[in-house]
Design an enzyme around this catalytic site. Structure first.
Site, PDB file in Angstrom:
ATOM      1  N   SER A 165      -0.107  35.767  16.580  1.00  0.00           N
ATOM      2  CA  SER A 165      -0.713  37.104  16.562  1.00  0.00           C
ATOM      3  C   SER A 165       0.206  38.180  17.123  1.00  0.00           C
ATOM      4  O   SER A 165      -0.220  39.318  17.279  1.00  0.00           O
ATOM      5  CB  SER A 165      -1.999  37.088  17.396  1.00  0.00           C
ATOM      6  OG  SER A 165      -2.920  36.205  16.823  1.00  0.00           O
ATOM      7  N   HIS A 216      -2.445  30.743  25.712  1.00  0.00           N
ATOM      8  CA  HIS A 216      -3.342  30.781  24.546  1.00  0.00           C
ATOM      9  C   HIS A 216      -4.750  30.303  24.934  1.00  0.00           C
ATOM     10  O   HIS A 216      -5.628  30.190  24.071  1.00  0.00           O
ATOM     11  CB  HIS A 216      -2.824  29.867  23.435  1.00  0.00           C
ATOM     12  CG  HIS A 216      -1.588  30.356  22.735  1.00  0.00           C
ATOM     13  ND1 HIS A 216      -1.351  31.671  22.433  1.00  0.00           N
ATOM     14  CD2 HIS A 216      -0.524  29.676  22.229  1.00  0.00           C
ATOM     15  CE1 HIS A 216      -0.193  31.774  21.791  1.00  0.00           C
ATOM     16  NE2 HIS A 216       0.326  30.590  21.660  1.00  0.00           N
ATOM     17  N   LYS A 264       8.595  37.932   9.086  1.00  0.00           N
ATOM     18  CA  LYS A 264       8.501  39.181   8.326  1.00  0.00           C
ATOM     19  C   LYS A 264       7.835  40.285   9.147  1.00  0.00           C
ATOM     20  O   LYS A 264       8.163  41.454   9.016  1.00  0.00           O
ATOM     21  CB  LYS A 264       7.639  38.917   7.103  1.00  0.00           C
ATOM     22  CG  LYS A 264       8.299  39.112   5.779  1.00  0.00           C
ATOM     23  CD  LYS A 264       7.254  38.770   4.714  1.00  0.00           C
ATOM     24  CE  LYS A 264       7.676  39.199   3.340  1.00  0.00           C
ATOM     25  NZ  LYS A 264       6.604  38.866   2.362  1.00  0.00           N
TER      26      LYS A 264
HETATM   27  P1  A3P Z   1       4.845  36.694  10.472  1.00  0.00           P
HETATM   28  O1  A3P Z   1       4.887  35.209  10.288  1.00  0.00           O
HETATM   29  O2  A3P Z   1       3.697  37.327   9.739  1.00  0.00           O
HETATM   30  O3  A3P Z   1       6.128  37.348  10.167  1.00  0.00           O
HETATM   31  P2  A3P Z   1       3.606  34.716  17.660  1.00  0.00           P
HETATM   32  O4  A3P Z   1       4.688  35.424  18.389  1.00  0.00           O
HETATM   33  O5  A3P Z   1       2.251  34.934  18.258  1.00  0.00           O
HETATM   34  O6  A3P Z   1       3.931  33.296  17.403  1.00  0.00           O
HETATM   35  O7  A3P Z   1       3.485  35.429  16.231  1.00  0.00           O
HETATM   36  C1  A3P Z   1       4.516  35.339  15.284  1.00  0.00           C
HETATM   37  C2  A3P Z   1       4.384  36.500  14.305  1.00  0.00           C
HETATM   38  O8  A3P Z   1       4.795  37.709  14.950  1.00  0.00           O
HETATM   39  C3  A3P Z   1       5.272  36.331  13.091  1.00  0.00           C
HETATM   40  O9  A3P Z   1       4.578  36.983  12.033  1.00  0.00           O
HETATM   41  C4  A3P Z   1       6.520  37.076  13.523  1.00  0.00           C
HETATM   42  O10 A3P Z   1       7.344  37.488  12.469  1.00  0.00           O
HETATM   43  C5  A3P Z   1       5.903  38.273  14.245  1.00  0.00           C
HETATM   44  N1  A3P Z   1       6.824  38.892  15.205  1.00  0.00           N
HETATM   45  C6  A3P Z   1       7.714  38.279  16.021  1.00  0.00           C
HETATM   46  N2  A3P Z   1       8.385  39.169  16.749  1.00  0.00           N
HETATM   47  C7  A3P Z   1       7.920  40.396  16.387  1.00  0.00           C
HETATM   48  C8  A3P Z   1       8.241  41.744  16.786  1.00  0.00           C
HETATM   49  N3  A3P Z   1       9.198  41.971  17.684  1.00  0.00           N
HETATM   50  N4  A3P Z   1       7.559  42.746  16.208  1.00  0.00           N
HETATM   51  C9  A3P Z   1       6.608  42.504  15.283  1.00  0.00           C
HETATM   52  N5  A3P Z   1       6.264  41.263  14.862  1.00  0.00           N
HETATM   53  C10 A3P Z   1       6.919  40.218  15.408  1.00  0.00           C
END
Ligand code: A3P
Length: 319
Positions: free
Chosen positions: A69, A131, A286
């Protein structure tokens, strides 16, 4: 006494064996239904030790989130906001460490191997992430003055993000599931730390009752106006930006430093692992709102939306 400790350990082991189980999302992982949530069985012993032994400090800042998220993003932001007097964007440890190393998970990292760690730091505040659902946080956290920053995201994008996380470039943890199977599990609430609706609603309700205690953020809103949220987060955690900092553009600098583009391109995040089976690079993909259109059929979307509407109805929380 030691004998008592051993008895407790025995009780915990017994309890774990008796809990309902289901298959997890990552390769051979399993989930156990513990205190009403699907806990990755591997980290359950860590969580039990955490629940028993964690002592909050009033200055602590705890980042809580549903997986996929925006946890990694918020870790980078919180670290940068709190440490901005010590580091500039050109010498910050973020350039050489993955955000998960700088702001560790309680249940995966700090309480690894079900041992209570020494959590003293030279300069407060301590920064932690988790989490674990709100209902399962220790009472001591709920009663203390520590702050909880929560981030969640539209569940449809979470499924797609998790699917990539579980399958992309990871033949060793590739499950045999199709996207349809993931959707099915998700709608049943059977994902790590799920059901997602209980997770979100637990923190949501607490943020309404105690807005000074829990800040409830959505990934989509953060993307829309990152700078405004950086300011809001800073105020909430008692590190507000001064007028001078604002006029110098510090808010924009931090937003830029923590952007997906900047972090993803750093050498440290392109290689290496932060836990044995988790590549640093798999946390940066992404970062788009609405990427589900590229991966889900309209019947899957309809199904998920129905569950979201049903479960969140009347709560005031929507996506
Ligand atoms: P997507 O798979 O849709 O690209 P978490 O950090 O909770 O594991 O979530 C991972 C999601 O956050 C991934 O989404 C990832 O690309 C995105 N994410 C990671 N770093 C980010 C950042 N600096 N800004 C925005 N989104 C980011």
């Amino acid at each position: 006494s030691n004998e008592h400790e051993c008895d407790h350990q025995h009780d915990d082991d017994q309890l774990q064996l008796q809990l309902p189980k289901t298959k997890g999302w990552l390769g051979s992982s399993a989930l156990s239904l513990y205190q009403g949530f699907w806990c990755p069985s591997r980290v359950l012993p860590n969580i039990m030790v955490f629940q028993k032994h964690f002592q909050p400090h009033n200055q602590d800042i705890i980042l809580a989130s549903t997986p996929k998220s925006g946890t990694t993003w918020l870790k980078a932001l919180l670290f940068s906001i709190v440490n901005r007097a010590r580091y500039t964007p050109s010498n910050t440890p973020l350039l050489t460490s993955n955000p998960h190393q700088l702001l560790p998970f309680l249940e995966f990292t700090l309480y690894a191997d079900a041992k209570a760690p020494n959590l003293t730091v030279a300069t407060p505040p301590r920064l932690f992430s988790t989490h674990i659902p709100y209902a399962s946080l220790p009472e001591s956290i709920k009663c203390s003055e520590c702050r909880i920053v929560y981030i969640c995201r539209n569940p449809i994008d979470v499924i797609v993000s998790f699917w990539h996380f579980a399958t992309r470039d990871h033949p060793e943890r590739c499950s045999l599931w199709t996207m349809e199977d993931y959707v099915e599990k998700f709608c049943k609430g059977e994902q790590g730390f799920g059901p997602f609706w209980d997770h979100m609603l637990g923190y949501w309700k607490e943020s309404l009752v105690k807005p000074e205690k829990v800040l409830f953020l959505k990934y989509e809103e953060m993307k829309e106006d990152t700078a405004a949220h950086v300011k809001r987060i800073a105020e909430f955690i008692r590190f507000p930006f001064s007028e001078e900092e604002e006029s110098k553009g510090v808010v924009g600098e931090i937003s830029e430093l923590c952007s997906l583009g900047t972090l993803r391109d750093l050498e440290v995040n392109k290689s290496g692992k932060f836990m044995p089976n988790f590549d640093n690079k798999s946390y940066f993909r992404k970062g788009e709102v609405g990427d589900w259109v590229n991966h889900l059929s309209s019947s899957m979307v309809e199904r998920i939306n129905k569950v979201i509407e049903e479960k969140l109805s009347g709560s005031g929380l929507a996506f």
